[in-house]
Design an enzyme around this catalytic site. Structure first.
Site, PDB file in Angstrom:
ATOM      1  N   SER A 204       0.851  -2.037   5.460  1.00 54.57           N
ATOM      2  CA  SER A 204      -0.530  -2.331   5.086  1.00 54.57           C
ATOM      3  C   SER A 204      -1.401  -2.475   6.336  1.00 54.57           C
ATOM      4  O   SER A 204      -1.575  -1.512   7.082  1.00 54.57           O
ATOM      5  CB  SER A 204      -0.556  -3.578   4.205  1.00 54.57           C
ATOM      6  OG  SER A 204      -1.778  -3.707   3.545  1.00 54.57           O
ATOM      7  N   ASP A 296      -1.201   0.740  -6.282  1.00 57.63           N
ATOM      8  CA  ASP A 296      -1.717   0.296  -4.991  1.00 57.63           C
ATOM      9  C   ASP A 296      -3.093   0.904  -4.750  1.00 57.63           C
ATOM     10  O   ASP A 296      -3.239   2.132  -4.781  1.00 57.63           O
ATOM     11  CB  ASP A 296      -0.742   0.734  -3.885  1.00 57.63           C
ATOM     12  CG  ASP A 296      -1.128   0.248  -2.504  1.00 57.63           C
ATOM     13  OD1 ASP A 296      -2.158  -0.446  -2.361  1.00 57.63           O
ATOM     14  OD2 ASP A 296      -0.395   0.552  -1.548  1.00 57.63           O
ATOM     15  N   HIS A 326       1.947  -2.318  -4.275  1.00 55.25           N
ATOM     16  CA  HIS A 326       1.744  -2.748  -2.884  1.00 55.25           C
ATOM     17  C   HIS A 326       2.601  -3.994  -2.663  1.00 55.25           C
ATOM     18  O   HIS A 326       2.712  -4.847  -3.541  1.00 55.25           O
ATOM     19  CB  HIS A 326       0.267  -3.080  -2.667  1.00 55.25           C
ATOM     20  CG  HIS A 326      -0.118  -3.231  -1.239  1.00 55.25           C
ATOM     21  ND1 HIS A 326      -0.487  -2.164  -0.454  1.00 55.25           N
ATOM     22  CD2 HIS A 326      -0.192  -4.332  -0.445  1.00 55.25           C
ATOM     23  CE1 HIS A 326      -0.776  -2.595   0.759  1.00 55.25           C
ATOM     24  NE2 HIS A 326      -0.610  -3.917   0.791  1.00 55.25           N
TER      25      HIS A 326
END
Length: 355
Positions: A204, A296, A326
């Protein structure tokens, strides 16, 4: 070292600091422009984690102060609850030792956690950057991922606890990501690592930092990482992309949360170094392994970045995992697809380290 000198004045040469309020206004203008949509259905193992996270009673992060947000239950806490509910151990995976060292960075000292697998070195090394939107979380929250990669790839993982926003706004995080990479090149031999086989990777926000370090090393003709592992990386701020529309209210990462993270990060929303997909030149970067999750908001930009790297002649191994969200990476103890993704990532590292 030339790269170290570059780090010291990196933010003066490459970045324009803007106020958090201005960035928040720019992002939020597009953050709520599309109607709500229902995210894809999570597969059963992933859903069990989501149910566990919901049961922990956390508040929406985008409604909180950063300090309060850091105290909320994290997906890692949900994994531990699932394990406990199933009568399984919540202890860290064995076969890896961890020790802490200190890096003297351009904005002060910060810790790195060195994950070393069993066996005889010197081992290849990956510098790892944790997720959390540049605002929340740390290595302890993301411990399962570097631990799994150290064991699977037979590599030392150096996880950097860079200073977080908004107390330390952009470009502090990329400055310190560079400092961690440079420090690793200079000190790898001291902790049984091979300084000629150093990769970068992250999840991320950490995926953003990994690819930004790669770009900076290329631009300054510094030693390139041998590989970049990008797990659902943050590479753009376009919240009109299809995955943002479809996953506007997804868990554990939603569209409002991403606007909140960007607001507190305080970066220039037009900067190609803050948001690598805006970079017009991606040639000459290290080969990349990219992991994507179906549920996500960042799915579309991750795929666009993979395509842009390929168009620039960079070798990319991209894999999309359906039915997971995610933050699924690192959940290999309870989500089989996470274990598959961890092995996919480790295989990419092994190939890069053995060339």
């Amino acid at each position: 070292m030339r790269f170290r000198a570059f780090i010291q004045d990196f933010h003066m040469a490459k970045f324009l600091q803007v106020s958090a309020a201005a960035l928040g206004a720019a992002l939020c203008a597009s953050a709520y422009s599309a109607p709500a949509s229902t995210p894809p259905k999570a597969e059963p193992h992933m859903q069990k984690v989501l149910d566990a996270l919901a049961s922990l009673g956390g508040k929406p992060i985008d409604t909180l102060t950063p300090d309060a947000a850091r105290k909320q239950p994290m997906p890692a806490d949900a994994v531990k609850k699932v394990l406990a509910d199933e009568g399984k151990s919540t202890a860290p995976e064995a076969g890896v030792t961890v020790r802490e060292m200190t890096v003297k960075g351009p904005h002060g000292d910060f810790p790195v956690h060195i994950y070393t697998p069993e066996g005889k070195g010197p081992f290849p090394v990956m510098v790892y950057y944790h997720g959390g939107g540049f605002v929340i979380a740390d290595t302890a929250v993301y411990d399962a991922a570097p631990r799994a990669l150290a064991k699977m790839a037979k590599a030392i993982i150096v996880s950097a606890d860079y200073h977080r926003a908004p107390e330390n706004k952009f470009p502090v995080a990329p400055d310190e990501a560079c400092a961690a990479y440079t420090w690793t090149l200079e000190h790898a031999a001291a902790f049984n690592g091979d300084p000629k086989r150093v990769a970068v990777g992250g999840e991320s926000a950490g995926g953003n930092l990994a690819t930004v370090v790669s770009i900076m090393a290329r631009d300054q003709h510094a030693p390139l990482p041998v590989h970049q592992l990008l797990v659902y990386p943050v590479v753009d701020n376009d919240m009109t992309r299809p995955s943002y529309v479809q996953n506007v209210a997804a868990k554990p990462l939603s569209k409002p949360m991403m606007a909140w993270f960007f607001k507190h990060y305080g970066a220039d929303p037009t900067s190609a170094m803050a948001l690598p997909l805006k970079n017009a030149d991606l040639k000459g970067l290290p080969a990349a392994t990219i992991v994507a999750a179906e549920i996500d908001p960042l799915l579309s930009e991750g795929k666009a970045y993979a395509d842009a790297l390929k168009q620039a002649g960079v070798k990319v191994d991209y894999r999309l995992y359906s039915g997971v969200t995610h933050e699924f990476f690192g959940m290999g103890a309870v989500v089989p697809k996470a274990k598959e993704a961890e092995q996919f990532a480790a295989d990419g590292l092994i190939r890069a380290f053995t060339k």
